[in-house]
Write an enzyme that holds these catalytic residues in place. Structure first.
Site, mmCIF file in Angstrom:
data_model
loop_
_atom_site.group_PDB
_atom_site.id
_atom_site.type_symbol
_atom_site.label_atom_id
_atom_site.label_comp_id
_atom_site.label_asym_id
_atom_site.label_seq_id
_atom_site.Cartn_x
_atom_site.Cartn_y
_atom_site.Cartn_z
ATOM 1 N N CYS A 44 0.803 -1.233 0.000
ATOM 2 C CA CYS A 44 0.000 0.000 0.000
ATOM 3 C C CYS A 44 0.831 1.278 0.000
ATOM 4 C CB CYS A 44 -0.887 0.018 1.237
ATOM 5 S SG CYS A 44 0.106 0.073 2.725
ATOM 6 N N CYS A 92 -0.504 -4.961 7.301
ATOM 7 C CA CYS A 92 -0.109 -3.880 8.211
ATOM 8 C C CYS A 92 0.679 -4.470 9.381
ATOM 9 C CB CYS A 92 -1.323 -3.117 8.732
ATOM 10 S SG CYS A 92 -2.551 -2.726 7.469
#
Ligand code: FES
Length: 206
Positions: free
Chosen positions: A34, A105
């Site tokens: 991302c 993440c």
């Protein structure tokens, strides 16, 4: 997107935010999935190798902040050997779970912590820079998450072959032609491997 109460708590009130002056080690990593980033700073006791203090700065999403907050909590007070063993799954579990598309993440937070520890080890003559091999490629592929289930493509046995010859990395992945994440996975493999200076070309077969 459904977040656990713990993720929301760490996102709203993150622990260990900031920058340490004159840290013994530091690292900044970006997620190829991302583009978000996180930096980790550490103070380490030279005799016991215990992490005395650790802080982070986040340049990313809510889960980036929450996982960096929890990972710094988990690492504080541990020796660098113990902290190295914390996995992204443990970090996600500690947060009472993350949505599958947000598992990367947690990978980013653990990766950055390990990189900061490596920085400490190299600076203190406890480790050398890793030699490049197919093992390194496989280790890197363990950070590519298949967003459909939130597991990495190596654990899911989607990676059928990994090779490295004359600067070319070859990765064979089993993924159905109709899978909506097919291009996404290929792109992420490419972005993960591009960072190695030893790799000049990447061939992905699916
Ligand atoms: Fe990439 Fe969270 S770190 S979306």
């Amino acid at each position: 997107m459904q977040y656990s109460q713990k993720v929301l708590d760490h996102f709203m009130h993150p622990h260990n935010v900031g920058k340490l002056e004159n840290p013994d080690a530091e690292a900044t990593e970006g997620s190829p999935a991302c583009g978000d980033q996180v930096s980790i700073f550490m103070k380490v006791d030279e005799n016991t190798h215990k992490i005395q203090d650790v802080k982070f700065l986040s340049y990313g999403c809510a889960s980036n902040i929450a996982t960096a907050s929890i990972i710094t909590d988990m690492a504080k007070g541990k020796t660098i050997e113990e902290a190295k063993k914390i996995t992204w799954k443990e970090a996600a579990e500690e947060l009472d779970g993350l949505p599958p598309v947000k598992m990367h993440c947690s990978v980013l937070a653990v990766d950055t912590l390990r990189k900061a520890i490596k920085d400490y080890e190299i600076k203190h003559g406890l480790a050398e820079e890793d030699k490049f091999s197919t093992d390194k490629i496989i280790e890197e592929l363990k950070k590519v998450i298949y967003p459909n289930v939130g597991e990495d493509i190596v654990s899911l046995k989607m990676v059928k072959y990994v090779g490295f010859k004359d600067g070319t990395a070859i990765v064979d992945v089993e993924i159905p032609k109709f899978d909506k994440y097919r291009d996404n996975v290929a792109e992420e493999i490419r972005e993960h491997l591009e960072k190695f200076k030893e790799i000049k070309d990447i061939k992905i077969t699916m």
